[in-house]
Design a protein around this motif. Structure first.
Motif, PDB file in Angstrom:
ATOM      1  N   MET A   1       0.822  -1.192   0.000  1.00 28.01           N
ATOM      2  CA  MET A   1       0.000   0.000   0.000  1.00 28.01           C
ATOM      3  C   MET A   1       0.871   1.262   0.000  1.00 28.01           C
ATOM      4  O   MET A   1       0.579   2.206  -0.698  1.00 28.01           O
ATOM      5  CB  MET A   1      -0.933  -0.032   1.214  1.00 28.01           C
ATOM      6  CG  MET A   1      -1.834   1.148   1.324  1.00 28.01           C
ATOM      7  SD  MET A   1      -3.021   1.153  -0.012  1.00 28.01           S
ATOM      8  CE  MET A   1      -4.028   2.490   0.466  1.00 28.01           C
ATOM      9  N   ARG A   2       1.934   1.238   0.800  1.00 25.28           N
ATOM     10  CA  ARG A   2       2.802   2.409   0.881  1.00 25.28           C
ATOM     11  C   ARG A   2       3.443   2.718  -0.464  1.00 25.28           C
ATOM     12  O   ARG A   2       3.533   3.873  -0.854  1.00 25.28           O
ATOM     13  CB  ARG A   2       3.878   2.180   1.935  1.00 25.28           C
ATOM     14  CG  ARG A   2       4.868   3.316   2.014  1.00 25.28           C
ATOM     15  CD  ARG A   2       5.588   3.331   3.332  1.00 25.28           C
ATOM     16  NE  ARG A   2       6.783   4.110   3.375  1.00 25.28           N
ATOM     17  CZ  ARG A   2       6.857   5.425   3.237  1.00 25.28           C
ATOM     18  NH1 ARG A   2       5.788   6.101   3.007  1.00 25.28           N
ATOM     19  NH2 ARG A   2       8.003   6.067   3.313  1.00 25.28           N
ATOM     20  N   SER A   3       3.852   1.706  -1.190  1.00 27.52           N
ATOM     21  CA  SER A   3       4.507   1.956  -2.475  1.00 27.52           C
ATOM     22  C   SER A   3       3.537   2.589  -3.472  1.00 27.52           C
ATOM     23  O   SER A   3       3.942   3.392  -4.306  1.00 27.52           O
ATOM     24  CB  SER A   3       5.096   0.673  -3.046  1.00 27.52           C
ATOM     25  OG  SER A   3       4.068  -0.247  -3.340  1.00 27.52           O
ATOM     26  N   VAL A   4       2.276   2.244  -3.384  1.00 30.05           N
ATOM     27  CA  VAL A   4       1.278   2.841  -4.264  1.00 30.05           C
ATOM     28  C   VAL A   4       1.128   4.329  -3.938  1.00 30.05           C
ATOM     29  O   VAL A   4       1.060   5.176  -4.838  1.00 30.05           O
ATOM     30  CB  VAL A   4      -0.074   2.108  -4.134  1.00 30.05           C
ATOM     31  CG1 VAL A   4      -1.160   2.839  -4.881  1.00 30.05           C
ATOM     32  CG2 VAL A   4       0.056   0.675  -4.612  1.00 30.05           C
ATOM     33  N   LEU A   5       1.097   4.657  -2.658  1.00 28.84           N
ATOM     34  CA  LEU A   5       0.984   6.055  -2.247  1.00 28.84           C
ATOM     35  C   LEU A   5       2.228   6.853  -2.631  1.00 28.84           C
ATOM     36  O   LEU A   5       2.115   8.006  -3.066  1.00 28.84           O
ATOM     37  CB  LEU A   5       0.743   6.151  -0.745  1.00 28.84           C
ATOM     38  CG  LEU A   5      -0.611   5.635  -0.253  1.00 28.84           C
ATOM     39  CD1 LEU A   5      -0.671   5.697   1.263  1.00 28.84           C
ATOM     40  CD2 LEU A   5      -1.726   6.434  -0.875  1.00 28.84           C
ATOM     41  N   ARG A   7       4.296   6.195  -5.133  1.00 29.95           N
ATOM     42  CA  ARG A   7       4.261   6.378  -6.592  1.00 29.95           C
ATOM     43  C   ARG A   7       3.245   7.438  -6.989  1.00 29.95           C
ATOM     44  O   ARG A   7       3.490   8.246  -7.885  1.00 29.95           O
ATOM     45  CB  ARG A   7       3.946   5.063  -7.301  1.00 29.95           C
ATOM     46  CG  ARG A   7       5.148   4.151  -7.377  1.00 29.95           C
ATOM     47  CD  ARG A   7       4.966   3.063  -8.390  1.00 29.95           C
ATOM     48  NE  ARG A   7       3.600   2.569  -8.476  1.00 29.95           N
ATOM     49  CZ  ARG A   7       3.221   1.322  -8.247  1.00 29.95           C
ATOM     50  NH1 ARG A   7       4.108   0.424  -7.924  1.00 29.95           N
ATOM     51  NH2 ARG A   7       1.963   0.970  -8.366  1.00 29.95           N
ATOM     52  N   ALA A   8       2.113   7.461  -6.326  1.00 27.55           N
ATOM     53  CA  ALA A   8       1.095   8.466  -6.631  1.00 27.55           C
ATOM     54  C   ALA A   8       1.606   9.866  -6.279  1.00 27.55           C
ATOM     55  O   ALA A   8       1.423  10.813  -7.047  1.00 27.55           O
ATOM     56  CB  ALA A   8      -0.186   8.162  -5.867  1.00 27.55           C
ATOM     57  N   ALA A   9       2.266   9.991  -5.138  1.00 31.94           N
ATOM     58  CA  ALA A   9       2.817  11.291  -4.729  1.00 31.94           C
ATOM     59  C   ALA A   9       3.904  11.745  -5.704  1.00 31.94           C
ATOM     60  O   ALA A   9       3.974  12.923  -6.068  1.00 31.94           O
ATOM     61  CB  ALA A   9       3.371  11.209  -3.316  1.00 31.94           C
ATOM     62  N   GLU A  10       4.749  10.821  -6.141  1.00 27.93           N
ATOM     63  CA  GLU A  10       5.781  11.164  -7.119  1.00 27.93           C
ATOM     64  C   GLU A  10       5.160  11.596  -8.442  1.00 27.93           C
ATOM     65  O   GLU A  10       5.647  12.515  -9.094  1.00 27.93           O
ATOM     66  CB  GLU A  10       6.718   9.978  -7.338  1.00 27.93           C
ATOM     67  CG  GLU A  10       7.631   9.708  -6.168  1.00 27.93           C
ATOM     68  CD  GLU A  10       8.401   8.412  -6.310  1.00 27.93           C
ATOM     69  OE1 GLU A  10       8.112   7.615  -7.232  1.00 27.93           O
ATOM     70  OE2 GLU A  10       9.308   8.184  -5.490  1.00 27.93           O
ATOM     71  N   GLY A  11       4.092  10.936  -8.840  1.00 25.50           N
ATOM     72  CA  GLY A  11       3.403  11.306 -10.067  1.00 25.50           C
ATOM     73  C   GLY A  11       2.791  12.691  -9.974  1.00 25.50           C
ATOM     74  O   GLY A  11       2.881  13.486 -10.920  1.00 25.50           O
ATOM     75  N   VAL A  12       2.199  13.010  -8.850  1.00 24.46           N
ATOM     76  CA  VAL A  12       1.618  14.335  -8.650  1.00 24.46           C
ATOM     77  C   VAL A  12       2.725  15.387  -8.649  1.00 24.46           C
ATOM     78  O   VAL A  12       2.595  16.447  -9.265  1.00 24.46           O
ATOM     79  CB  VAL A  12       0.799  14.392  -7.343  1.00 24.46           C
ATOM     80  CG1 VAL A  12       0.437  15.806  -6.981  1.00 24.46           C
ATOM     81  CG2 VAL A  12      -0.437  13.526  -7.467  1.00 24.46           C
ATOM     82  N   ARG A  13       3.827  15.091  -7.981  1.00 21.66           N
ATOM     83  CA  ARG A  13       4.960  16.024  -7.939  1.00 21.66           C
ATOM     84  C   ARG A  13       5.490  16.273  -9.345  1.00 21.66           C
ATOM     85  O   ARG A  13       5.750  17.415  -9.732  1.00 21.66           O
ATOM     86  CB  ARG A  13       6.073  15.471  -7.055  1.00 21.66           C
ATOM     87  CG  ARG A  13       7.271  16.388  -6.963  1.00 21.66           C
ATOM     88  CD  ARG A  13       8.354  15.779  -6.051  1.00 21.66           C
ATOM     89  NE  ARG A  13       9.484  16.649  -5.931  1.00 21.66           N
ATOM     90  CZ  ARG A  13      10.536  16.649  -6.751  1.00 21.66           C
ATOM     91  NH1 ARG A  13      10.578  15.798  -7.754  1.00 21.66           N
ATOM     92  NH2 ARG A  13      11.533  17.478  -6.580  1.00 21.66           N
ATOM     93  N   TRP A  14       5.670  15.222 -10.142  1.00 21.81           N
ATOM     94  CA  TRP A  14       6.139  15.370 -11.521  1.00 21.81           C
ATOM     95  C   TRP A  14       5.171  16.237 -12.325  1.00 21.81           C
ATOM     96  O   TRP A  14       5.597  17.146 -13.034  1.00 21.81           O
ATOM     97  CB  TRP A  14       6.278  13.996 -12.179  1.00 21.81           C
ATOM     98  CG  TRP A  14       6.598  14.104 -13.636  1.00 21.81           C
ATOM     99  CD1 TRP A  14       7.836  14.235 -14.183  1.00 21.81           C
ATOM    100  CD2 TRP A  14       5.663  14.134 -14.719  1.00 21.81           C
ATOM    101  NE1 TRP A  14       7.721  14.345 -15.540  1.00 21.81           N
ATOM    102  CE2 TRP A  14       6.400  14.277 -15.903  1.00 21.81           C
ATOM    103  CE3 TRP A  14       4.282  14.043 -14.801  1.00 21.81           C
ATOM    104  CZ2 TRP A  14       5.786  14.341 -17.149  1.00 21.81           C
ATOM    105  CZ3 TRP A  14       3.686  14.099 -16.044  1.00 21.81           C
ATOM    106  CH2 TRP A  14       4.435  14.249 -17.200  1.00 21.81           C
ATOM    107  N   TYR A  15       3.888  15.971 -12.188  1.00 21.24           N
ATOM    108  CA  TYR A  15       2.881  16.709 -12.946  1.00 21.24           C
ATOM    109  C   TYR A  15       2.896  18.199 -12.598  1.00 21.24           C
ATOM    110  O   TYR A  15       2.883  19.053 -13.481  1.00 21.24           O
ATOM    111  CB  TYR A  15       1.491  16.112 -12.679  1.00 21.24           C
ATOM    112  CG  TYR A  15       0.400  16.798 -13.448  1.00 21.24           C
ATOM    113  CD1 TYR A  15       0.212  16.546 -14.796  1.00 21.24           C
ATOM    114  CD2 TYR A  15      -0.432  17.719 -12.827  1.00 21.24           C
ATOM    115  CE1 TYR A  15      -0.788  17.190 -15.514  1.00 21.24           C
ATOM    116  CE2 TYR A  15      -1.438  18.365 -13.524  1.00 21.24           C
ATOM    117  CZ  TYR A  15      -1.610  18.090 -14.873  1.00 21.24           C
ATOM    118  OH  TYR A  15      -2.585  18.732 -15.577  1.00 21.24           O
ATOM    119  N   VAL A  16       2.981  18.504 -11.333  1.00 18.23           N
ATOM    120  CA  VAL A  16       2.980  19.901 -10.897  1.00 18.23           C
ATOM    121  C   VAL A  16       4.242  20.608 -11.379  1.00 18.23           C
ATOM    122  O   VAL A  16       4.192  21.745 -11.854  1.00 18.23           O
ATOM    123  CB  VAL A  16       2.830  20.010  -9.361  1.00 18.23           C
ATOM    124  CG1 VAL A  16       3.094  21.415  -8.869  1.00 18.23           C
ATOM    125  CG2 VAL A  16       1.450  19.537  -8.943  1.00 18.23           C
TER     126      VAL A  16
END
Length: 66
Positions: A1-5, A7-16
């Motif tokens: 579960m932590r790895s999914v979160l 990865r999601a946070a990294e994706g949001v950071r990249w997008y921003v």
């Protein structure tokens, strides 16, 4: 579960970072280092100043209200 979160946070950071243009300097430095490793790279402040000046003088860069 932590790895999914994570990865999601990294994706949001990249997008921003892409959306705001913050990653432009990182791409520029990588490009300079790839094509001419001995070239001097301007500081982030110098890069942003030149980029802002270029956007202000070139009407094709988009509409700037302020």
């Amino acid at each position: 579960m932590r790895s999914v979160l994570v990865r999601a946070a990294e994706g949001v950071r990249w997008y921003v970072r892409e959306l705001t243009g913050e990653s432009a300097y990182d791409r520029y430095v990588a490009h300079v280092r790839t094509h001419d490793p001995d070239a001097t790279v301007p500081s982030r402040r110098e890069f942003e100043r030149a980029r802002t000046d270029r956007q202000d003088t070139d009407p094709r860069q988009g509409f700037r209200c302020c």
